[in-house]
Scaffold this motif. Structure first.
Motif, PDB file in Angstrom:
ATOM      1  N   ARG A 103      10.121   6.482   7.202  1.00 22.37           N
ATOM      2  CA  ARG A 103      10.257   6.426   5.743  1.00 22.37           C
ATOM      3  C   ARG A 103      11.521   5.616   5.433  1.00 22.37           C
ATOM      4  O   ARG A 103      12.555   5.803   6.061  1.00 22.37           O
ATOM      5  CB  ARG A 103      10.394   7.823   5.159  1.00 22.37           C
ATOM      6  N   LYS A 104      11.443   4.716   4.471  1.00 27.61           N
ATOM      7  CA  LYS A 104      12.580   3.852   4.154  1.00 27.61           C
ATOM      8  C   LYS A 104      13.791   4.655   3.708  1.00 27.61           C
ATOM      9  O   LYS A 104      14.912   4.324   4.074  1.00 27.61           O
ATOM     10  CB  LYS A 104      12.215   2.817   3.090  1.00 27.61           C
ATOM     11  N   ASP A 105      13.593   5.724   2.942  1.00 28.36           N
ATOM     12  CA  ASP A 105      14.739   6.525   2.506  1.00 28.36           C
ATOM     13  C   ASP A 105      15.419   7.200   3.694  1.00 28.36           C
ATOM     14  O   ASP A 105      16.629   7.320   3.747  1.00 28.36           O
ATOM     15  CB  ASP A 105      14.327   7.562   1.466  1.00 28.36           C
ATOM     16  N   TYR A 106      14.656   7.586   4.720  1.00 31.43           N
ATOM     17  CA  TYR A 106      15.224   8.183   5.933  1.00 31.43           C
ATOM     18  C   TYR A 106      15.967   7.122   6.736  1.00 31.43           C
ATOM     19  O   TYR A 106      17.049   7.361   7.252  1.00 31.43           O
ATOM     20  CB  TYR A 106      14.126   8.806   6.796  1.00 31.43           C
ATOM     21  N   ALA A 107      15.399   5.903   6.848  1.00 31.70           N
ATOM     22  CA  ALA A 107      16.030   4.835   7.626  1.00 31.70           C
ATOM     23  C   ALA A 107      17.367   4.435   7.018  1.00 31.70           C
ATOM     24  O   ALA A 107      18.301   4.075   7.739  1.00 31.70           O
ATOM     25  CB  ALA A 107      15.100   3.633   7.709  1.00 31.70           C
TER      26      ALA A 107
ATOM     27  N   GLU B 105       0.798  -1.228   0.000  1.00 33.69           N
ATOM     28  CA  GLU B 105       0.000   0.000   0.000  1.00 33.69           C
ATOM     29  C   GLU B 105       0.832   1.281   0.000  1.00 33.69           C
ATOM     30  O   GLU B 105       0.445   2.276  -0.593  1.00 33.69           O
ATOM     31  CB  GLU B 105      -0.939   0.022   1.216  1.00 33.69           C
ATOM     32  N   CYS B 106       1.943   1.285   0.750  1.00 32.55           N
ATOM     33  CA  CYS B 106       2.770   2.502   0.924  1.00 32.55           C
ATOM     34  C   CYS B 106       4.225   2.061   0.880  1.00 32.55           C
ATOM     35  O   CYS B 106       4.860   1.970   1.914  1.00 32.55           O
ATOM     36  CB  CYS B 106       2.511   3.165   2.266  1.00 32.55           C
ATOM     37  N   GLU B 107       4.740   1.809  -0.268  1.00 31.10           N
ATOM     38  CA  GLU B 107       6.030   1.127  -0.402  1.00 31.10           C
ATOM     39  C   GLU B 107       7.217   1.838   0.224  1.00 31.10           C
ATOM     40  O   GLU B 107       8.267   1.243   0.403  1.00 31.10           O
ATOM     41  CB  GLU B 107       6.305   0.836  -1.865  1.00 31.10           C
ATOM     42  N   ASP B 108       7.084   3.102   0.622  1.00 33.61           N
ATOM     43  CA  ASP B 108       8.220   3.823   1.188  1.00 33.61           C
ATOM     44  C   ASP B 108       8.258   3.796   2.711  1.00 33.61           C
ATOM     45  O   ASP B 108       9.060   4.489   3.324  1.00 33.61           O
ATOM     46  CB  ASP B 108       8.229   5.269   0.689  1.00 33.61           C
ATOM     47  N   LEU B 109       7.418   2.985   3.374  1.00 37.23           N
ATOM     48  CA  LEU B 109       7.348   2.970   4.835  1.00 37.23           C
ATOM     49  C   LEU B 109       7.921   1.686   5.410  1.00 37.23           C
ATOM     50  O   LEU B 109       7.716   0.606   4.882  1.00 37.23           O
ATOM     51  CB  LEU B 109       5.901   3.118   5.313  1.00 37.23           C
TER      52      LEU B 109
END
Length: 96
Positions: free
Chosen positions: A89-93, A39-43
């Motif tokens: 957020r995956k980019d932040y992690a 649903e929210c691939e960046d989380l």
């Protein structure tokens, strides 16, 4: 004919500065991540909490009646199980 189960279904809510996501039913962290990946691939799931919720009537920003999602700590009449998901957020992690 019975209604199909909604266990594991993503609950789409709109609000500014979202801090949590919700899934119907009490699911595991791995199950929650699968739903968010779809649903929210960046989380990325950081925590889950099993609670309850119900849909009620409230007012929108213009004062018009609308459906409102009300999370609650305890089960009760008209309430259903939900999993509250804390996330980053995956980019932040990846930057940490």
């Amino acid at each position: 004919m019975s209604q199909p189960t909604k266990h594991g279904e993503y609950i789409l809510l709109y609000w500014d500065d979202k801090t949590h996501e919700y899934i119907r039913g009490h699911v595991t962290q791995a199950e929650a991540q699968k739903v968010l990946d779809f649903e929210c691939e960046d989380l990325k799931v950081t925590s889950i909490r099993h609670t309850y919720a119900f849909w009620g009537v409230g007012n929108d920003e213009c004062g018009e009646p609308c459906s409102v999602f009300y999370p609650r700590e305890e089960p009760g009449r008209g309430r259903f199980k939900v999993t509250e998901i804390g996330f980053t957020r995956k980019d932040y992690a990846n930057k940490i």
